[in-house]
Design a protein around this motif. Structure first.
Motif, PDB file in Angstrom:
ATOM      1  N   ASN A   1       3.291  26.808  19.440  1.00 58.74           N
ATOM      2  CA  ASN A   1       1.985  27.090  18.839  1.00 58.74           C
ATOM      3  C   ASN A   1       2.021  28.320  17.942  1.00 58.74           C
ATOM      4  O   ASN A   1       1.303  28.379  16.938  1.00 58.74           O
ATOM      5  CB  ASN A   1       0.929  27.257  19.937  1.00 58.74           C
ATOM      6  N   VAL A   2       2.848  29.310  18.288  1.00 63.16           N
ATOM      7  CA  VAL A   2       2.973  30.493  17.433  1.00 63.16           C
ATOM      8  C   VAL A   2       3.467  30.093  16.041  1.00 63.16           C
ATOM      9  O   VAL A   2       2.975  30.592  15.023  1.00 63.16           O
ATOM     10  CB  VAL A   2       3.929  31.531  18.062  1.00 63.16           C
ATOM     11  N   THR A   3       4.419  29.184  15.990  1.00 64.96           N
ATOM     12  CA  THR A   3       4.991  28.790  14.700  1.00 64.96           C
ATOM     13  C   THR A   3       4.019  27.933  13.893  1.00 64.96           C
ATOM     14  O   THR A   3       4.116  27.881  12.662  1.00 64.96           O
ATOM     15  CB  THR A   3       6.302  28.016  14.903  1.00 64.96           C
ATOM     16  N   ARG A   4       3.074  27.268  14.574  1.00 67.33           N
ATOM     17  CA  ARG A   4       2.143  26.363  13.897  1.00 67.33           C
ATOM     18  C   ARG A   4       0.804  27.007  13.562  1.00 67.33           C
ATOM     19  O   ARG A   4       0.046  26.489  12.745  1.00 67.33           O
ATOM     20  CB  ARG A   4       1.898  25.135  14.786  1.00 67.33           C
ATOM     21  N   TYR A   5       0.522  28.125  14.169  1.00 66.68           N
ATOM     22  CA  TYR A   5      -0.799  28.749  14.090  1.00 66.68           C
ATOM     23  C   TYR A   5      -1.100  29.245  12.686  1.00 66.68           C
ATOM     24  O   TYR A   5      -0.322  29.981  12.084  1.00 66.68           O
ATOM     25  CB  TYR A   5      -0.849  29.903  15.079  1.00 66.68           C
ATOM     26  N   THR A   6      -2.251  28.855  12.154  1.00 72.05           N
ATOM     27  CA  THR A   6      -2.638  29.243  10.791  1.00 72.05           C
ATOM     28  C   THR A   6      -3.692  30.347  10.763  1.00 72.05           C
ATOM     29  O   THR A   6      -4.152  30.732   9.687  1.00 72.05           O
ATOM     30  CB  THR A   6      -3.171  28.027  10.024  1.00 72.05           C
TER      31      THR A   6
END
Length: 232
Positions: free
Chosen positions: A134-139
């Motif tokens: 989720n950290v890598t996907r969080y906008t």
């Protein structure tokens, strides 16, 4: 309309806590699920934090698995209200820690502030892996200097140095909570510092007070209340 996950979580609650508590638990669960549909957090930020997970479906529970609680996400508005209760906080001087972080939503929300570190701790390696994804996907906005997740039993977690904001969404029962509080007290006594404890859905507030924390403020949300404590 109930789906398979809903039914599974109800039966897990029934086996763990009995009929009365299972019904109360499921009422809260279903209300929280409606809030998730309305808030659209994952749709807005590209993450997967809304899907709830019953405790019986988690891995890596270890010796304290009987004290664990289902994974439910915290609503953004209710986390904001709880954190805002600290007033004009100099975030840059604090490490933020979510004990029982699940899929990492609260850590991501905390990371919108310039904390020294935003850390999530959970005993389920599977949930921690989702949180890291989720950290890598969080906008959404990220201002914290570091965002980290650790797969660890909270009862064995090593308290970091420096000033702390600790967040808990009723992640475990009295056995683990007592050990967590004792570890926090020992850390503060060994290294005096500022420590705030944000307890969302505070099931065992008496244990926090018995451990020596002082109540600062309490509030209520649409589904659960919250309480903020400090150590003097």
């Amino acid at each position: 309309m109930l789906d398979r996950t809903d039914v599974r979580i109800f039966w897990q609650s029934l086996r763990a806590w009995g009929p009365r508590e299972a019904v109360i638990d499921f009422t809260h669960y279903y209300r929280a699920k409606r809030h998730e549909r309305a808030d659209r957090f994952d749709e807005r930020f590209g993450t997967e934090t809304s899907r709830m997970v019953g405790i019986g479906s988690l891995d890596g529970l270890g010796a304290n698995g009987a004290d664990a609680i289902h994974y439910w996400p915290t609503r953004e508005c209710e986390f904001t209200a709880t954190l805002d209760a600290l007033g004009d906080l100099d975030h840059s001087g604090f490490t933020f820690v979510d004990l029982g972080c699940g899929k990492g939503r609260v850590v991501l929300l905390a990371a919108a502030h310039p904390f020294r570190r935003a850390v999530g701790v959970d005993f389920s390696p599977a949930l921690v892996e989702v949180a890291r994804e989720n950290v890598t996907r969080y906008t959404g906005p990220v201002r914290a200097r570091a965002v980290e997740f650790e797969a660890c039993d909270a009862a064995e977690w090593v308290v970091p140095d420096g000033d702390l904001v600790i967040y808990m969404f009723n992640p475990f029962g009295p056995q683990v909570l007592t050990r967590v509080l004792a570890n926090l007290v020992s850390a503060v006594q060994a290294q005096p510092r500022t420590l705030y404890l944000l307890y969302y859905s505070p099931e065992y507030p008496e244990l926090v007070l018995e451990a020596g924390f002082r109540s600062l403020v309490e509030g209520s949300g649409q589904n659960w209340g919250w309480a903020v404590y400090t150590w003097d």
